[in-house]
Design an enzyme around this catalytic site. Structure first.
Site, mmCIF file in Angstrom:
data_model
loop_
_atom_site.group_PDB
_atom_site.id
_atom_site.type_symbol
_atom_site.label_atom_id
_atom_site.label_comp_id
_atom_site.label_asym_id
_atom_site.label_seq_id
_atom_site.Cartn_x
_atom_site.Cartn_y
_atom_site.Cartn_z
ATOM 1 N N ASP A 74 -41.929 -59.652 33.600
ATOM 2 C CA ASP A 74 -41.698 -58.972 32.331
ATOM 3 C C ASP A 74 -42.928 -58.107 32.068
ATOM 4 O OD1 ASP A 74 -40.309 -58.527 29.773
ATOM 5 O OD2 ASP A 74 -41.997 -59.583 28.889
ATOM 6 N N SER A 75 -42.805 -57.217 31.094
ATOM 7 C CA SER A 75 -43.943 -56.373 30.758
ATOM 8 C C SER A 75 -45.063 -57.172 30.100
ATOM 9 C CB SER A 75 -43.485 -55.277 29.807
ATOM 10 O OG SER A 75 -42.924 -55.866 28.659
ATOM 11 N N TYR A 120 -43.696 -51.520 28.103
ATOM 12 C CA TYR A 120 -42.873 -50.659 28.959
ATOM 13 C C TYR A 120 -41.929 -49.796 28.100
ATOM 14 C CZ TYR A 120 -43.938 -53.365 33.271
ATOM 15 O OH TYR A 120 -44.529 -53.964 34.352
ATOM 16 N N GLY A 121 -41.628 -50.315 26.929
ATOM 17 C CA GLY A 121 -40.574 -49.722 26.099
ATOM 18 C C GLY A 121 -40.842 -48.302 25.643
ATOM 19 N N CYS A 166 -37.311 -58.381 31.809
ATOM 20 C CA CYS A 166 -37.544 -57.292 30.857
ATOM 21 C C CYS A 166 -36.296 -56.408 30.706
ATOM 22 C CB CYS A 166 -38.711 -56.466 31.390
ATOM 23 S SG CYS A 166 -39.137 -55.069 30.380
ATOM 24 N N ASN A 167 -35.820 -56.250 29.477
ATOM 25 C CA ASN A 167 -34.655 -55.394 29.236
ATOM 26 C C ASN A 167 -34.955 -53.940 29.592
ATOM 27 O OD1 ASN A 167 -32.218 -56.554 27.285
ATOM 28 N ND2 ASN A 167 -34.056 -57.794 27.281
ATOM 29 N N THR A 168 -36.167 -53.504 29.276
ATOM 30 C CA THR A 168 -36.522 -52.110 29.547
ATOM 31 C C THR A 168 -36.484 -51.855 31.053
ATOM 32 O OG1 THR A 168 -37.943 -52.136 27.602
ATOM 33 C CG2 THR A 168 -38.280 -50.340 29.161
ATOM 34 N N GLU A 181 -46.149 -60.096 19.735
ATOM 35 C CA GLU A 181 -47.378 -60.253 20.542
ATOM 36 C C GLU A 181 -48.529 -60.762 19.670
ATOM 37 O OE1 GLU A 181 -48.013 -59.348 23.914
ATOM 38 O OE2 GLU A 181 -45.983 -58.651 24.354
ATOM 39 N N CYS A 191 -34.012 -57.350 24.004
ATOM 40 C CA CYS A 191 -35.439 -57.281 24.325
ATOM 41 C C CYS A 191 -35.923 -58.714 24.432
ATOM 42 C CB CYS A 191 -36.193 -56.550 23.219
ATOM 43 S SG CYS A 191 -37.983 -56.585 23.432
ATOM 44 N N THR A 192 -36.756 -58.960 25.426
ATOM 45 C CA THR A 192 -37.200 -60.330 25.685
ATOM 46 C C THR A 192 -37.964 -60.960 24.514
ATOM 47 O OG1 THR A 192 -39.120 -59.323 26.732
ATOM 48 C CG2 THR A 192 -37.397 -60.148 28.183
ATOM 49 N N HIS A 193 -38.575 -60.123 23.705
ATOM 50 C CA HIS A 193 -39.384 -60.665 22.601
ATOM 51 C C HIS A 193 -38.532 -61.184 21.441
ATOM 52 C CE1 HIS A 193 -42.451 -58.470 24.743
ATOM 53 N NE2 HIS A 193 -43.384 -58.894 23.914
HETATM 54 N N1 DGL Z 1 -40.184 -56.791 27.625
HETATM 55 C C1 DGL Z 1 -39.687 -55.591 27.024
HETATM 56 C C2 DGL Z 1 -38.176 -55.598 26.947
HETATM 57 O O1 DGL Z 1 -37.526 -56.620 27.098
HETATM 58 C C3 DGL Z 1 -40.261 -55.355 25.664
HETATM 59 C C4 DGL Z 1 -41.728 -55.072 25.636
HETATM 60 C C5 DGL Z 1 -42.142 -53.725 26.147
HETATM 61 O O2 DGL Z 1 -41.908 -52.691 25.513
HETATM 62 O O3 DGL Z 1 -42.733 -53.742 27.203
HETATM 63 O O4 DGL Z 1 -37.596 -54.563 26.731
#
Ligand code: DGL
Length: 261
Positions: A6-7, A38-39, A69-71, A148, A180-182
């Site tokens: 993940d990011s 990453y987003g 990571c969804n992104t 975060e 989004c994972t968060h």
């Molecule tokens: N982990 C990213 C996601 O699931 C979110 C955090 C990011 O922007 O890197 O999209």
């Protein structure tokens, strides 16, 4: 070993779900904390990161890789699948399938990073299954830094969630994907603000179920995976907050190993 990246910290929600579904499986996690978020990056940049992260996990002995990571899943899953000859899992498809199954009126909301929303990938996947579906997406860029920072219960966070969800409430969605994972770390607040009539889909649970289903039906891959309950956690930058949030998410002590890609 199951490799996950993940990011940053958010993918630990996928680790948590995987540990529930597959408690004995060895897991190696890479959180790209040095290059997060990453987003807000371009698709080309995220593809480059995703390829490097996968390569790293393979070198550590991963036999399958989960793009938590969804992104990264939105923009890089095809490139990763083309470049590596192992099973690769992305988070968008399982969450989309689950949303279509549980939606009563096929009015689905998505919340995610700017890059995920801009990619339009959830809409594409959902409409490929149900062309008549109405899909509404909202980018929620402030939620990642709030998670975060560990601001999970602050009134300011709840206020921001309410503001982001307002257009989805107006559109009368009956199902909401946490794209989004968060966001699963804010699921209680999100459920409260969107209302209890809306089914909230935690994409980390959908992804973990998808990995389990695959392993149940592919013993040749399952046999390659260690099952001693080992967990290794690598990050590209060590931060105090990461360790705290990681331990709170997984409810266990963690040992961070720092690597440079
Ligand atoms: N982990 C990213 C996601 O699931 C979110 C955090 C990011 O922007 O890197 O999209």
């Amino acid at each position: 070993m199951i490799g996950i990246f993940d990011s940053g910290i958010g993918g630990l929600t996928v680790v948590r779900s995987l540990m529930k579904q597959l408690p004995d499986y060895d897991i190696i996690y890479f959180g790209d904390t040095a290059r997060t978020p990453y987003g807000s990056k371009s698709p080309e940049t995220v593809v480059g990161y995703a390829l490097e992260n996968t390569q790293f996990l393979l070198k550590q002995g991963a036999k399958i890789v989960v793009m938590a990571c969804n992104t990264a899943s939105s923009v890089a899953s095809d490139s990763v699948a083309e470049n590596f000859d192992i099973p690769i899992f992305e988070v968008i498809s399982p969450a989309s399938v689950k949303a279509v199954k549980s939606s009563r009126n096929l009015i689905v909301g998505i919340i995610g990073t700017r890059a995920t929303v801009k990619s339009g990938i959830y809409e594409k996947k959902i409409r490929a299954m149900k062309p008549e579906a109405k899909v509404y997406s909202v980018a929620c860029p402030l939620l990642v830094p709030l998670v975060e920072e560990g601001w999970l219960k602050k009134p300011e966070t709840v206020m921001i969630i309410k503001k982001y969800l307002h257009p989805l409430k107006v559109s009368q969605i009956d199902t909401l994907i946490l794209g989004c994972t968060h966001y699963p770390l804010l699921i209680d607040k999100i459920q409260r603000k969107i209302g209890k009539r809306v089914t909230v889909i935690d994409s980390s649970i959908a992804l973990a179920e998808n990995v389990k289903d695959f392993l149940d039906t592919h013993p040749e891959v399952d046999n390659l995976l260690g099952k001693k309950g080992e967990f290794k956690l690598f990050v590209s930058d060590v931060t105090e907050q990461f360790e705290k949030t990681a331990e709170a998410t997984l409810k266990r002590k963690v040992l961070l190993e720092h690597i440079k890609l």
